[in-house]
Design an enzyme around this catalytic site. Sequence first.
Site, PDB file in Angstrom:
ATOM      1  N   ASP A  44     -51.484 -12.152  63.214  1.00  0.00           N
ATOM      2  CA  ASP A  44     -50.697 -12.676  64.331  1.00  0.00           C
ATOM      3  C   ASP A  44     -49.586 -13.603  63.845  1.00  0.00           C
ATOM      4  O   ASP A  44     -49.669 -14.171  62.751  1.00  0.00           O
ATOM      5  CB  ASP A  44     -51.616 -13.468  65.271  1.00  0.00           C
ATOM      6  CG  ASP A  44     -52.320 -14.610  64.542  1.00  0.00           C
ATOM      7  OD1 ASP A  44     -52.833 -14.368  63.436  1.00  0.00           O
ATOM      8  OD2 ASP A  44     -52.338 -15.735  65.065  1.00  0.00           O
ATOM      9  N   GLU A  45     -48.578 -13.761  64.663  1.00  0.00           N
ATOM     10  CA  GLU A  45     -47.539 -14.789  64.492  1.00  0.00           C
ATOM     11  C   GLU A  45     -47.008 -14.914  63.062  1.00  0.00           C
ATOM     12  O   GLU A  45     -46.805 -16.022  62.574  1.00  0.00           O
ATOM     13  CB  GLU A  45     -48.079 -16.158  64.944  1.00  0.00           C
ATOM     14  CG  GLU A  45     -48.432 -16.190  66.405  1.00  0.00           C
ATOM     15  CD  GLU A  45     -49.135 -17.468  66.829  1.00  0.00           C
ATOM     16  OE1 GLU A  45     -48.870 -17.907  67.956  1.00  0.00           O
ATOM     17  OE2 GLU A  45     -49.935 -18.036  66.064  1.00  0.00           O
ATOM     18  N   ALA A  46     -46.771 -13.764  62.417  1.00  0.00           N
ATOM     19  CA  ALA A  46     -46.208 -13.800  61.064  1.00  0.00           C
ATOM     20  C   ALA A  46     -44.687 -13.857  61.204  1.00  0.00           C
ATOM     21  O   ALA A  46     -43.974 -12.947  60.758  1.00  0.00           O
ATOM     22  CB  ALA A  46     -46.680 -12.590  60.274  1.00  0.00           C
TER      23      ALA A  46
END
Length: 527
Positions: free
Chosen positions: A331-333
């Site tokens: 997530d949220e890279a």
Amino acid sequence: MARGSTSVEGNQPVSVSRTNLRSPDSDPAPVSALGNVVPAPSSVRPGGTPYTITSATAIRVDDAPGVRAVGDHLAAYLRPSTGYPLPVTPGSGADGVQLRLDPAAGELGDEGYRLESTGDGVLLTAREPAGLFHGVQTLRQLLPHAVEADSEQPGPWTVPGGTITDVPRYPYRGAMLDVSRHFFTVEQVKRYVDQLALYKINKLHLHLTDDQGWRIAVDSWPQLTAVGGSTSVGGTGGFYTKDQFRELVEYAAERHLDVIPEIDLPGHTNAALASYAELNPDGQAPELYTGTEVGFSSLCADKPVTYEFMDDVIREIAAITPGDRLHIGGDEADNTSAEDYAAIMAKAQESVARHGKEVVAWHQVTGTAVADGGWVQYWGTDETKKEEREQVAAAVRAGARLILSPADRAYLDMKYDGEFALGLSWAGLVEVDRSYDWDPATYFAEEGVPAEAVLGVEAPLWTETLSTNAELELMAFPRLLSAAEKGWSRGDLPWEGFHERLVDQGRRLTALGIAYHPSPKVEWAAE
Ligand code: TNX
């Protein structure tokens, strides 16, 4: 029945008539009605004589692996408040509480059970010990809430008469705990596990690594915990040794919960990057991080050491995980290019397979190839763009299965209301009625995801703002009960029935020493 399949003979909704709650002689301990259970059982047939547990009651168990352990759990739940000896004895007998395995009871599946309560006793039948364990949780809830107290209470301990037959809707009914943003000790997590078991949650997803802290010992990379484990949001950290982690896994397994460890990749990795300079593009380790921003850290796709690191970590975590799944985040890279993200997630998925496990990842993984057998955890909201949902649906059509954690329904870290001191609000405010207002079976129907592709539901508890059990509990309760019911109970059941059962659970939570959020959406009973 109009909707759903929770049935009560005579077509009555699952509800409790207050006037039926009192036992004769106006005893203060109310007798619970059959079916007054969270999550709602699939079929409830009240009737016949109630059974009263007395000082002479025995718990009779089949001489089969796992059954005695369930009997011991039941005895441990009931002994402190009843003050009765409640011996757990092998063998049969017509009276008392009986726990029986019936391998032929195919209709009960791996986790279902039947509870038959008559004047002679309570008979619990299941195909597997897990079913008996869930049946025991139902039995607890059928007893007056004072049964949860840790000191002797007056009773009487009466179980209403009738039969419950109960099979879960979904095999995956999870809760996630973020032990990275704030560290929670083994004892603290055990307390949460006990609470989850009461509501038939069967997966404990542990978010073990993030920017603020690395929480699991990895022998081949010892600085991860020595350095990366030393901080948390706003201060000092902690970590689990492998033995501590094993102890936690075993404790959960005894309560029929599988632990799914998460190593978040390729973002959310500042604690690792701060521990090993060579993982960084310029060979310089960043400072440890104790804030609450997300999306700034990333592993490097073009450094071979990245893949050695990931493979070592995944190998060591796989070796201490008896379950067949590892969660690799994803997530949220925001600080990783799409190309690098694809390269890193591909290698991570290969490592998971090489070490004998299968993958779970947050739904951003569907932006790249998902390994065969992969499970995708969706954490979008009503505001999530159509294209993102379509991308998830496409991965599901290609064979991935879906765990639903819609953040504006199932996230236990969202504030209940604008004045609430704890929690975040990026996904909106989530009062208890909103946490109940969705149906996993139809959540992705518009994108053509068939109901069978939905594996289940998970309620994540992120801990940027939470550092004590009391804070966890205030956020988790009562919303965890919504998620538990979404995962277990069939059909789109009405809020009104849930509300009525929730009121009763409020007293049970209080007896358990859980200070839940006294939501104004619920007409709680006076204590
Ligand atoms: C989003 S949900 C995150 C976490 C935060 C959480 C706070 C997800 C996969 N990532 O990094 O802790 O929001 O609600």
